[in-house]
Design a protein around this motif. Structure first.
Motif, mmCIF file in Angstrom:
data_model
loop_
_atom_site.group_PDB
_atom_site.id
_atom_site.type_symbol
_atom_site.label_atom_id
_atom_site.label_comp_id
_atom_site.label_asym_id
_atom_site.label_seq_id
_atom_site.Cartn_x
_atom_site.Cartn_y
_atom_site.Cartn_z
ATOM 1 N N LEU A 75 -14.482 -1.872 -21.301
ATOM 2 C CA LEU A 75 -14.306 -1.763 -19.855
ATOM 3 C C LEU A 75 -15.260 -2.694 -19.109
ATOM 4 C CD1 LEU A 75 -13.813 2.094 -19.405
ATOM 5 C CD2 LEU A 75 -12.091 0.311 -19.724
ATOM 6 N N TYR A 98 -12.588 1.410 -12.192
ATOM 7 C CA TYR A 98 -11.451 2.065 -12.865
ATOM 8 C C TYR A 98 -11.233 3.498 -12.388
ATOM 9 C CZ TYR A 98 -12.406 -1.625 -16.356
ATOM 10 O OH TYR A 98 -12.633 -2.823 -16.990
ATOM 11 N N LYS A 149 -7.674 4.730 -11.481
ATOM 12 C CA LYS A 149 -6.766 4.699 -12.641
ATOM 13 C C LYS A 149 -7.097 5.817 -13.626
ATOM 14 C CE LYS A 149 -5.117 -0.067 -12.738
ATOM 15 N NZ LYS A 149 -3.687 0.278 -12.744
ATOM 16 N N VAL A 156 -5.586 -2.983 -18.790
ATOM 17 C CA VAL A 156 -6.419 -1.885 -18.290
ATOM 18 C C VAL A 156 -5.875 -0.544 -18.754
ATOM 19 C CG1 VAL A 156 -7.167 -0.648 -16.213
ATOM 20 C CG2 VAL A 156 -7.326 -3.148 -16.298
ATOM 21 N N ASP A 157 -4.566 -0.341 -18.603
ATOM 22 C CA ASP A 157 -3.970 0.936 -19.007
ATOM 23 C C ASP A 157 -4.106 1.175 -20.515
ATOM 24 O OD1 ASP A 157 -3.264 1.499 -16.435
ATOM 25 O OD2 ASP A 157 -1.163 0.905 -16.637
ATOM 26 N N LEU A 161 -9.247 -7.221 -14.193
ATOM 27 C CA LEU A 161 -8.939 -5.922 -13.608
ATOM 28 C C LEU A 161 -7.506 -5.839 -13.096
ATOM 29 C CD1 LEU A 161 -12.127 -4.893 -11.579
ATOM 30 C CD2 LEU A 161 -11.056 -3.599 -13.426
ATOM 31 N N ASP A 214 -2.785 -4.966 -15.359
ATOM 32 C CA ASP A 214 -2.524 -3.524 -15.447
ATOM 33 C C ASP A 214 -2.217 -3.064 -16.864
ATOM 34 O OD1 ASP A 214 -2.913 -3.107 -12.737
ATOM 35 O OD2 ASP A 214 -0.818 -3.463 -12.230
ATOM 36 N N LEU A 242 -7.844 2.024 -21.278
ATOM 37 C CA LEU A 242 -8.216 3.363 -20.829
ATOM 38 C C LEU A 242 -7.569 4.434 -21.707
ATOM 39 C CD1 LEU A 242 -8.072 2.982 -16.940
ATOM 40 C CD2 LEU A 242 -10.115 3.263 -18.354
#
Length: 262
Positions: free
Chosen positions: A151, A195, A198, A166-167, A160, A163, A170
């Motif tokens: 992260l 984050y 999200k 990032v998804d 960032l 998407d 996470l």
């Protein structure tokens, strides 16, 4: 020109760009102040460095702030705080130095039988400072240490807006805990505040997601107020510096500063 303490800047620094999230909160809390932000992106991430390396860089940054005549310094980095906040305070006793630590107290104080995930760097989670903090609450609660270094990298690499990446990242970190009862998630690194929304979407409203930025800003404001050193009658200013020669980092810092974190 000699500045009064009220007119002097507040120094804010981080291992890279995560501390911009703290700077945003400080600006929101104290819009009239002059801020000098220093990102140490040339040596990021701190979370994978030794305590000696981190301490060396933090002292160099402090000298930068001393040369600029700041009235206070905010260590907008949990890792740097863990490594050397006490050493810095001993070396600069005349200067308020405000550190950050994972906001575990906020979610654990007075609680019993709660499960709390603390997302942070490897360094923060293994240091004595966090161990002592955790010991205060782990008898009555379950505290899960979750290192999430990817992260930090996503923020520093300006990804960032990706998407999918990032998804996926996470979910990689959080999915193993989603079939268990979790009450709170503590964002123990200033990079992770980017984050926050999200993470809330992934874990649901039933899980509290907290960071230490607001509490840190309130603490800085109280210190300046108690010292009579608030800058109330001027327009706020922000200067941004970075240890890297790449102009990319200054541009990204400006971009993150304007980003809506909600």
């Amino acid at each position: 020109m000699i500045l009064s303490n009220n007119e002097k800047a507040i120094g804010v620094f981080d291992s890279g760009l995560g501390g911009i999230s703290v700077l945003r909160q400080l600006k929101h809390q104290m819009p009239n102040e002059h801020y000098i932000y220093y990102g140490d992106s040339a040596f990021a991430p701190y979370g994978e460095k030794s305590k000696e390396e981190i301490t060396k860089h933090c002292f160099e940054i402090m000298e930068f702030f001393i040369q600029h005549g700041v009235k206070a310094v905010v260590i907008a980095c949990n890792t740097a705080t863990s490594a050397c906040v006490n050493d810095l305070r001993k070396a600069y006793p005349e200067l308020p130095i405000i550190g950050m630590e994972p906001a575990l107290k906020v979610v654990a104080d007075g609680k019993k039988d709660h499960t709390i995930i603390v997302m942070a760097t490897h360094f923060t989670l293994k240091e004595k400072k966090f161990h002592d903090l955790m010991a205060r609450y782990s008898n009555e609660n379950t505290i899960i240490k979750l290192p999430t270094p990817k992260l930090v990298e996503i923020v520093e690499q300006n990804k960032l807006q990706d998407d999918v990446l990032v998804d996926e990242t996470l979910h990689e970190y959080l999915d193993p805990y989603m079939n268990k009862t979790v009450h709170s998630i503590v964002l123990g690194c200033t990079h992770f505040v980017f984050y926050k929304e999200k993470i809330k979407q992934i874990v649901g409203e039933q899980i509290l997601v907290v960071d230490g930025n607001e509490g840190t800003a309130r603490h800085v404001e109280k210190i300046l107020k108690d010292k009579g050193e608030q800058r109330d009658d001027m327009d706020g200013e922000v200067e941004i510096y970075n240890s890297s020669n790449e102009p990319y980092y200054l541009e990204l810092s400006e971009k993150l500063l304007e980003q809506d974190l909600k």
